[in-house]
Design a protein around this motif. Structure first.
Motif, PDB file in Angstrom:
ATOM      1  N   SER A 189       0.834  -1.211   0.000  1.00  0.00           N
ATOM      2  CA  SER A 189       0.000   0.000   0.000  1.00  0.00           C
ATOM      3  C   SER A 189       0.870   1.264   0.000  1.00  0.00           C
ATOM      4  CB  SER A 189      -0.990  -0.002   1.167  1.00  0.00           C
ATOM      5  OG  SER A 189      -0.336  -0.070   2.411  1.00  0.00           O
ATOM      6  N   PHE A 190       2.034   1.216   0.654  1.00  0.00           N
ATOM      7  CA  PHE A 190       2.942   2.360   0.619  1.00  0.00           C
ATOM      8  C   PHE A 190       3.515   2.534  -0.790  1.00  0.00           C
ATOM      9  CE2 PHE A 190       7.034   4.464   0.884  1.00  0.00           C
ATOM     10  CZ  PHE A 190       6.723   5.583   1.633  1.00  0.00           C
ATOM     11  N   ASP A 191       3.991   1.451  -1.378  1.00  0.00           N
ATOM     12  CA  ASP A 191       4.541   1.521  -2.736  1.00  0.00           C
ATOM     13  C   ASP A 191       3.481   2.001  -3.732  1.00  0.00           C
ATOM     14  OD1 ASP A 191       6.957   0.633  -1.743  1.00  0.00           O
ATOM     15  OD2 ASP A 191       6.710  -1.433  -2.463  1.00  0.00           O
ATOM     16  N   PHE A 192       2.248   1.559  -3.538  1.00  0.00           N
ATOM     17  CA  PHE A 192       1.150   1.997  -4.398  1.00  0.00           C
ATOM     18  C   PHE A 192       0.909   3.498  -4.220  1.00  0.00           C
ATOM     19  CE2 PHE A 192      -3.394   2.582  -5.415  1.00  0.00           C
ATOM     20  CZ  PHE A 192      -3.397   2.112  -6.715  1.00  0.00           C
ATOM     21  N   ALA A 193       0.974   3.983  -2.992  1.00  0.00           N
ATOM     22  CA  ALA A 193       0.795   5.420  -2.736  1.00  0.00           C
ATOM     23  C   ALA A 193       1.864   6.236  -3.467  1.00  0.00           C
ATOM     24  CB  ALA A 193       0.833   5.705  -1.234  1.00  0.00           C
ATOM     25  N   VAL A 194       3.084   5.730  -3.490  1.00  0.00           N
ATOM     26  CA  VAL A 194       4.156   6.411  -4.215  1.00  0.00           C
ATOM     27  C   VAL A 194       3.807   6.480  -5.704  1.00  0.00           C
ATOM     28  CG1 VAL A 194       6.585   6.254  -4.931  1.00  0.00           C
ATOM     29  CG2 VAL A 194       5.950   5.835  -2.537  1.00  0.00           C
ATOM     30  N   ARG A 195       3.300   5.383  -6.255  1.00  0.00           N
ATOM     31  CA  ARG A 195       2.894   5.360  -7.667  1.00  0.00           C
ATOM     32  C   ARG A 195       1.750   6.352  -7.919  1.00  0.00           C
ATOM     33  NH1 ARG A 195       1.666   0.074 -10.565  1.00  0.00           N
ATOM     34  NH2 ARG A 195       2.126   1.431 -12.307  1.00  0.00           N
ATOM     35  N   ILE A 196       0.828   6.432  -6.982  1.00  0.00           N
ATOM     36  CA  ILE A 196      -0.302   7.356  -7.106  1.00  0.00           C
ATOM     37  C   ILE A 196       0.193   8.801  -7.140  1.00  0.00           C
ATOM     38  CG2 ILE A 196      -2.282   8.317  -5.842  1.00  0.00           C
ATOM     39  CD1 ILE A 196      -3.064   5.810  -7.345  1.00  0.00           C
ATOM     40  N   VAL A 197       1.154   9.130  -6.297  1.00  0.00           N
ATOM     41  CA  VAL A 197       1.708  10.488  -6.281  1.00  0.00           C
ATOM     42  C   VAL A 197       2.344  10.805  -7.633  1.00  0.00           C
ATOM     43  CG1 VAL A 197       3.481  11.980  -5.266  1.00  0.00           C
ATOM     44  CG2 VAL A 197       2.013  10.595  -3.775  1.00  0.00           C
ATOM     45  N   HIS A 198       3.102   9.855  -8.176  1.00  0.00           N
ATOM     46  CA  HIS A 198       3.714  10.065  -9.493  1.00  0.00           C
ATOM     47  C   HIS A 198       2.654  10.193 -10.593  1.00  0.00           C
ATOM     48  CE1 HIS A 198       7.807   9.793  -8.154  1.00  0.00           C
ATOM     49  NE2 HIS A 198       7.593   8.613  -7.588  1.00  0.00           N
ATOM     50  N   LEU A 199       1.612   9.378 -10.497  1.00  0.00           N
ATOM     51  CA  LEU A 199       0.532   9.462 -11.477  1.00  0.00           C
ATOM     52  C   LEU A 199      -0.181  10.806 -11.370  1.00  0.00           C
ATOM     53  CD1 LEU A 199      -1.189   8.248 -13.710  1.00  0.00           C
ATOM     54  CD2 LEU A 199      -2.509   7.042 -11.935  1.00  0.00           C
TER      55      LEU A 199
END
Length: 115
Positions: free
Chosen positions: A10-20
């Motif tokens: 979920s943390f790694d996904f949040a990082v991807r969301i910020v980049h998106l």
């Protein structure tokens, strides 16, 4: 100390969301849906982390259920962004894979702990 899979994912996904979010606002000039996606997509991990440090089993269950709701909302916004052309197939499929995996894990946690 062993790795907590859902916290990590979920943390790694949040990082991807910020980049998106950055991509959507800078290159696509899309702000409203991108902001919604940012809020719910980063909230998943925040609720998981909060639940892991919860004061009781009921607190843990409540946070995991909120994380599941946020994950469902995130999936909604990803589908909408894809359908409206803001995400191409490759971008969407990559994010879809991750959010489906996160949803499956959180759903299993909720089913197991809500008994």
């Amino acid at each position: 100390m062993s790795e907590n899979i859902i916290e990590t994912k979920s943390f790694d996904f949040a990082v991807r969301i910020v980049h998106l979010y950055k991509h959507l606002t800078k290159t696509k000039r899309e702000f409203v849906m991108a902001k919604q996606l940012l809020r719910c997509g980063t909230s998943i991990g925040a609720n998981v982390a909060e639940g892991e440090k919860g004061q009781s089993k009921a607190d843990f269950n409540a946070k995991m259920n909120i994380a599941m709701k946020e994950a469902n909302e995130t999936y909604y916004w990803l589908r909408l962004l894809h359908r409206t052309g803001y995400l191409n197939d490759k971008e969407f499929l990559s994010m879809q894979k991750d959010i489906r995996e996160i949803l499956a894990i959180i759903t299993a946690i909720c089913k197991k702990t809500n008994i």
